[in-house]
Design an enzyme around this catalytic site. Sequence first.
Site, short mmCIF file in Angstrom:
data_model
loop_
_atom_site.label_atom_id
_atom_site.label_comp_id
_atom_site.label_asym_id
_atom_site.label_seq_id
_atom_site.Cartn_x
_atom_site.Cartn_y
_atom_site.Cartn_z
N ARG A 53 8.31 3.49 13.25
CA ARG A 53 9.10 3.40 14.48
C ARG A 53 8.29 3.77 15.73
NH1 ARG A 53 15.25 5.09 14.04
NH2 ARG A 53 15.91 3.18 13.02
N GLU A 225 2.39 23.61 -10.11
CA GLU A 225 1.73 23.48 -8.81
C GLU A 225 1.66 24.82 -8.12
OE1 GLU A 225 2.20 19.65 -6.55
OE2 GLU A 225 4.23 20.02 -7.26
N HIS A 249 7.31 11.79 -12.69
CA HIS A 249 6.05 12.13 -13.34
C HIS A 249 6.21 12.70 -14.76
CE1 HIS A 249 4.69 11.33 -9.39
NE2 HIS A 249 4.73 12.54 -8.89
C1 BG6 Z 1 4.25 13.92 -5.68
C2 BG6 Z 1 5.35 14.88 -5.33
O1 BG6 Z 1 4.79 12.75 -6.23
O2 BG6 Z 1 3.38 14.52 -6.62
C3 BG6 Z 1 4.76 16.17 -4.77
O3 BG6 Z 1 6.19 14.29 -4.35
C4 BG6 Z 1 3.74 16.75 -5.72
O4 BG6 Z 1 5.78 17.13 -4.53
C5 BG6 Z 1 2.72 15.68 -6.14
O5 BG6 Z 1 3.08 17.82 -5.08
C6 BG6 Z 1 1.80 16.19 -7.24
O6 BG6 Z 1 0.83 15.21 -7.49
P1 BG6 Z 1 -0.57 15.59 -8.12
O7 BG6 Z 1 -1.27 14.30 -8.31
O8 BG6 Z 1 -1.25 16.50 -7.12
O9 BG6 Z 1 -0.28 16.32 -9.40
#
Ligand code: BG6
Length: 489
Positions: A53, A225, A249
């Site tokens: 936008r 994480e 995931h």
């Molecule tokens: C993303 C999520 O799809 O994957 C994030 O939206 C997350 O919240 C990320 O931090 C983690 O990806 P990776 O590849 O760093 O494990």
Amino acid sequence: MTVRPRAADGRRLLVAFGATGDLMQRKLLPAVYALARDDPPDRPRWAILGTARRPLDDGTFRRQGIAALVAAGAATEAAAARWAASGLRYQPLGRESAADYRALAARIAEVEAELDLPGDRILYLALPYDALPGVLEGLRSAGLTRSRGYTRVVIEKPFGRDLASARLLNRRLHRSFAERQIYRIDHYLGKETVQNLLVFRFANMLFESVWSRDRVDHVEITVAEELGVEERAGYFDRAGVVRDMVQSHLTQLLCLAAMEVPSSMGADEVRNEKVKVLRSIAPLRPEDVVRGQYRAGTVGGRRVRGYREEDGIARGSRTETFAAIRLQLKNWRWQGIPFLLRTGKRLPHKSTQIVVCFRTPPVWFFPRSSAAVVAANRLTITLQPDEGFELAFEVKQPGHDIRLQTERLHFRYGEAFGPLPDAYQTLLVDVARGDPTLFVRADEVEAAWRVYDPILRRPGRLHPYPAGSWGPPAAERLARRAGADWSAP
Ligand code: BG6
């Protein structure tokens, strides 16, 4: 440094919707740059037309792109500037009126003529769910769902917010695009180690022959994480980890770990098997789920705020930043074997791993003094960081008495192959080649939402946990009820 996957032939225009957003700047741009940095300036194989936008001009968008590439460590400023001058353009979408979409269509045609492109287009929608209906309608009204080359549309996750919204989104997409034009992206599927799960399982009889309820006690999938909510409060507080991580995931990892051998590596054959896994999952009960939310704590030696104190998060937010889930697969291979999924923000360190924990021997005929506990063989597949495998097994310690000790066989990707390619690069090349194997099919995404819909409808209790811990104690109890203990990541 990243490794490049084999380049896709041809030259195309990538029209990036949500081009000023976090994903575009942090992930997509560095991936395209890595694929295209050596292209001749007048004949780029990957040209980007960003759109959003905001009323930016090409120059401002290029400056933002250069800063993003430098921040990602993908390029020096000079190299990024050289590439951006030919590879990056911007067209504002203004109020997203029909006239704005017509202007976009005209600009696409102009860029294609300028760069002598064949009309192959990738429409990359890095947009929140709410923004998609308007964009899909705009694309249709401006005739952008077809071109003289191919038109493929990439949709970022989460695909919808629940089963009903995912169905609706599929219907809307199918009004404008055929399923073969649609690439629902889950970047975990582009990770080398995730793809290797299939090779590991189906090219090695050694493992495949013990990969079932006969020999396996339980399977753990952990995506931990260290990061918190970072700059994405607005998105994350509406999503939570079940939508953001588990439905996509972790569920993809589950499918690849649990599926049957496909009849070929064809896109539909592989995805058919994944759908069968999803459909075999027993309905989730409240006691199968633990949701958590981080409080203040210490991560990596640094004091961090609690989730509710983060900028942009409502003080009374009930969004989960942690989830532990026990799944049961009602099929011949896995009946009775718990699959334990766990993910969280602000855990002690980043780690993605699948642990296959095997059964202990049916009879223990060594002396009781030989081992403190009867250890089970564990196969740990580390997907990141330090990608590889580790197989834990028992050996006799040298000496007169029988004493057992756990030892490990290791394989490390880095040692064998050096750095791995970035997932987004791999997936972009697949889109350009027209190979949807590593993308999520319409029925697959719906089947995945169906599994988690009960939690989304009735989220239940939220357990606090200190940042820097492995989540709430209730997650330990969940594992123990399944007869397991979480392996240390
Ligand atoms: C993303 C999520 O799809 O994957 C994030 O939206 C997350 O919240 C990320 O931090 C983690 O990806 P990776 O590849 O760093 O494990």
